[in-house]
Every structure is written in C-alpha cells, then in structure tokens.
Motif scaffolding. Sequence first.
Motif, short mmCIF file in Angstrom:
data_model
loop_
_atom_site.label_atom_id
_atom_site.label_comp_id
_atom_site.label_asym_id
_atom_site.label_seq_id
_atom_site.Cartn_x
_atom_site.Cartn_y
_atom_site.Cartn_z
N GLY A 123 3.46 10.27 -7.27
CA GLY A 123 4.34 10.56 -8.41
C GLY A 123 3.57 10.76 -9.69
O GLY A 123 3.91 11.65 -10.51
N SER A 124 2.52 9.97 -9.92
CA SER A 124 1.72 10.11 -11.14
C SER A 124 0.98 11.44 -11.17
O SER A 124 0.86 12.09 -12.22
N ILE A 125 0.48 11.87 -10.00
CA ILE A 125 -0.22 13.17 -9.93
C ILE A 125 0.77 14.30 -10.15
O ILE A 125 0.49 15.29 -10.87
N ASN A 126 1.96 14.18 -9.56
CA ASN A 126 2.96 15.25 -9.65
C ASN A 126 3.44 15.45 -11.09
O ASN A 126 3.62 16.60 -11.54
N TYR A 127 3.63 14.33 -11.80
CA TYR A 127 4.14 14.43 -13.16
C TYR A 127 3.05 14.29 -14.22
O TYR A 127 3.34 14.30 -15.42
N ASN A 128 1.80 14.12 -13.74
CA ASN A 128 0.67 13.98 -14.68
C ASN A 128 0.96 12.88 -15.70
O ASN A 128 0.79 13.06 -16.91
N ASN A 129 1.41 11.72 -15.19
CA ASN A 129 1.82 10.61 -16.04
C ASN A 129 0.66 9.61 -16.15
O ASN A 129 0.29 8.96 -15.18
N THR A 180 -0.70 2.25 -11.42
CA THR A 180 -1.12 2.36 -10.02
C THR A 180 -2.50 1.76 -9.81
O THR A 180 -2.72 0.98 -8.87
N PHE A 181 -3.45 2.12 -10.67
CA PHE A 181 -4.81 1.60 -10.51
C PHE A 181 -4.89 0.10 -10.81
O PHE A 181 -5.69 -0.62 -10.22
N LEU A 182 -4.02 -0.36 -11.73
CA LEU A 182 -4.00 -1.79 -12.03
C LEU A 182 -3.52 -2.57 -10.80
O LEU A 182 -4.14 -3.59 -10.42
N LEU A 183 -2.43 -2.12 -10.19
CA LEU A 183 -1.93 -2.79 -9.00
C LEU A 183 -2.88 -2.64 -7.81
O LEU A 183 -3.02 -3.54 -6.98
N GLY A 184 -3.54 -1.49 -7.75
CA GLY A 184 -4.52 -1.28 -6.68
C GLY A 184 -5.70 -2.24 -6.80
O GLY A 184 -6.17 -2.81 -5.81
N SER A 185 -6.18 -2.44 -8.03
CA SER A 185 -7.29 -3.37 -8.24
C SER A 185 -6.85 -4.81 -7.94
O SER A 185 -7.63 -5.62 -7.44
N LEU A 186 -5.58 -5.12 -8.24
CA LEU A 186 -5.06 -6.44 -7.92
C LEU A 186 -5.06 -6.67 -6.42
O LEU A 186 -5.45 -7.74 -5.93
N GLY A 187 -4.62 -5.65 -5.66
CA GLY A 187 -4.62 -5.77 -4.21
C GLY A 187 -6.03 -5.90 -3.65
O GLY A 187 -6.28 -6.68 -2.72
N LEU A 209 0.83 -1.21 0.00
CA LEU A 209 0.00 0.00 0.00
C LEU A 209 0.86 1.26 0.00
O LEU A 209 0.51 2.27 -0.64
N ALA A 210 2.00 1.22 0.71
CA ALA A 210 2.90 2.38 0.73
C ALA A 210 3.47 2.65 -0.66
O ALA A 210 3.57 3.81 -1.10
N VAL A 211 3.85 1.59 -1.35
CA VAL A 211 4.38 1.75 -2.71
C VAL A 211 3.31 2.30 -3.64
O VAL A 211 3.57 3.17 -4.47
N LEU A 212 2.08 1.81 -3.50
CA LEU A 212 0.98 2.32 -4.34
C LEU A 212 0.74 3.81 -4.07
O LEU A 212 0.49 4.59 -4.99
N GLY A 213 0.82 4.19 -2.78
CA GLY A 213 0.64 5.60 -2.45
C GLY A 213 1.73 6.46 -3.07
O GLY A 213 1.45 7.55 -3.60
N ALA A 214 2.98 5.98 -3.01
CA ALA A 214 4.08 6.73 -3.61
C ALA A 214 3.90 6.83 -5.13
O ALA A 214 4.17 7.89 -5.73
N MET A 215 3.45 5.74 -5.75
CA MET A 215 3.23 5.75 -7.20
C MET A 215 2.11 6.72 -7.57
O MET A 215 2.20 7.44 -8.59
N LEU A 216 1.06 6.76 -6.74
CA LEU A 216 -0.05 7.68 -7.03
C LEU A 216 0.40 9.14 -6.91
O LEU A 216 0.06 9.98 -7.77
N LEU A 275 0.52 6.77 -17.84
CA LEU A 275 0.95 5.39 -17.66
C LEU A 275 1.16 5.07 -16.17
O LEU A 275 0.90 3.95 -15.73
N GLY A 276 1.61 6.06 -15.43
CA GLY A 276 1.75 5.88 -13.98
C GLY A 276 0.40 5.65 -13.32
O GLY A 276 0.26 4.79 -12.44
N PHE A 277 -0.60 6.45 -13.75
CA PHE A 277 -1.96 6.24 -13.24
C PHE A 277 -2.46 4.84 -13.57
O PHE A 277 -3.06 4.15 -12.75
N LEU A 278 -2.23 4.43 -14.81
CA LEU A 278 -2.70 3.12 -15.26
C LEU A 278 -2.09 2.00 -14.42
O LEU A 278 -2.79 1.09 -13.96
#
Length: 314
Positions: A49-55, A62-69, A40-47, A57-60
């Motif tokens: 980072g994705s918001i900060n850089y408006n990436n 993050t949400f993919l791994l989040g749905s897996l969890g 969960l901590a890694v997912l939070g960091a990825m989220l 693919l990063g959003f994709l």
Amino acid sequence: MTSAIARTFYRLAGGNKTVPVVLGLRNIYILPTGYGVLYLAVLGAMLIGSINYNNNLGFLLTFLLGSLGLTAMMHTYSMLYGLRLVSVTATPVFAGEPVEVDLRLADVDRPRTGLCWYFKTTHRIRADFRPRQPARVLVGARAGRRGLFDPGWLRIESDYPLGLFRAWARIDTGLKCLVYPRPVSAPVPGNTTVSANQKGDIGQTEGVEDFVGLSAYQPGDSLRRIHWQAYSRGRGLHVKTFAGHAGAGLMLDFDDIKGDDTERTLSILCFHILQAHHQRHSYGLRLAGQTFPAANGRVHRDRCLRALALFGNG
C-alpha cells in the motif's frame, strides 16, 4: 527402531548432540508462529500500500514495525543461544509412577525468560533463569512398563518476548531410567526360607532378640519400633534396632511362585523385597540364571530390584 534411525539421521545432519551440550547455530531452529505469520502478512500489505500510494508515513510505519519484529526474533533466538546443559539424571521408579528428570545447566550468563522444557508426551515446564546462578529444571514423564525407560528427545522452546517467533532445540539426552516392577501384595510361598549353612555365616542379623541401639528413621520403618522418648527430647525420629543369631533368612525364588503371568510374579517378588528391606530382615533372590545370597541393606535391595527390572530384557 524408527526412533533410533531418526536419531542417527539427526546426528549425521549435525542438528543434535548428546549431553553435555551447548545450544548454538547447529541445533537451534526458529520459525514464525501463527501470530508471526499474520504479522508478516500485515507488514507485506502495508508495504504494498505504501508503494502504491507513495506514502512516506506508510513507509515509516512499515519499517518501524518490521524492525520491531526483527528485534523480537533476535531476542527469541538469544533466549536459547549459549545455553549449556551439563547433566540429565532420573531416580529409578516403579512401573506406572511419574519419572522426574533432573536437568542441570551451567551458570546462566544472562537473564533467560520463558523457556519451556518438555518431552514428547509430557506437559511443558516453563522456567525463568537469573544470571550467574546454577539452574535446575525438573521435567515430568510417566513410565509405563518395567525395564529401561527412554523419555525420548528433550524439547526446549521459547517464544519470548512477543510470541511472533518460536525458537526450539531438540536434544538426545541418552537417558535410560530404571523402572522396577509395580509391587503387588501376595502371600509368600511356603518354601522360601534358607538356613544359615545354605547361605553362609551371616553373623549378627537383625531380628527381635537383643536390643542393639538406635538408628535413623527411614520411610517404611515400623511405628512400633520408633523410640518416642528420643523424639520427645528433640533428637529426631529414631527406631530401635534388635539383633540376634538368625538361623534362617528369606529366599525369594521366581520358580516357587506359581502362575503364568511373568509380570505379576516379578511384582510379587518386588513387594516382598521391599517388605523385607523395610523390616530389616535378611533375604535373598533367585531368578533364572541369577542368585543373590541372603543379605540386607540398601545396596542389596537396589541390586535385587535392578535384576527384577531387567529380567528377560537381555
């Protein structure tokens, strides 16, 4: 006392039911494991980072791994949800011996994998169940002293399939296993015989006078009485039974065994009860306030051993 108060509070809180019980929303809990917290901590960091850089693919990712969890969490919870525990039993044992607690479940409706069963001080038993089949689990515990042994709460856990979340339930089985004194070999006191007119007419009792017939072999029977001819003919193990009009039987009296150690005295009585039973002798038992007339058989043995186990416990 503390354990009893805790159990009462747990029941009032709605989190526990006695057997039979169905695991559901009121008695199953789930939390992330150490790996789950890191995930969960890694997912939070990825989220972040994705918001900060408006990436995108990063959003994709993050949400993919989040749905897996999230899917893993639902699968973990479902391993326990709907499980029906219908009975909990245990066979009486002697002090210091392991207790096998027999847990029986109703027919399993779907595959359940990676379930761990244990009591507080025992090793975990991992079991998988197939659908539409009665399930049974043997969980070990160790009885320390004679009396009624309470193994405590039964724990059921699962972290299947990814180990990111752990679901668990605690069940108050209400099990009270009878624990007999540990047998201790010692000489029989000299005044432990009782005549037939003292204990009533016992009629034909087992002795060594007249051959009566064959009976099925039981563990502890003397090897000298095994009928080897029947065994050689493929009829199984049988022992020769003799009978006669016995004029005396064995009366075991608590007060006749000298010593200040009550537990040792009970252990000595336990040993001689087992010996008399295995040798098919008639015997009686006299404890403080209780007298069991001379008899034999499995029911009589269990009654005497139960009296020893509960002696002094009210």
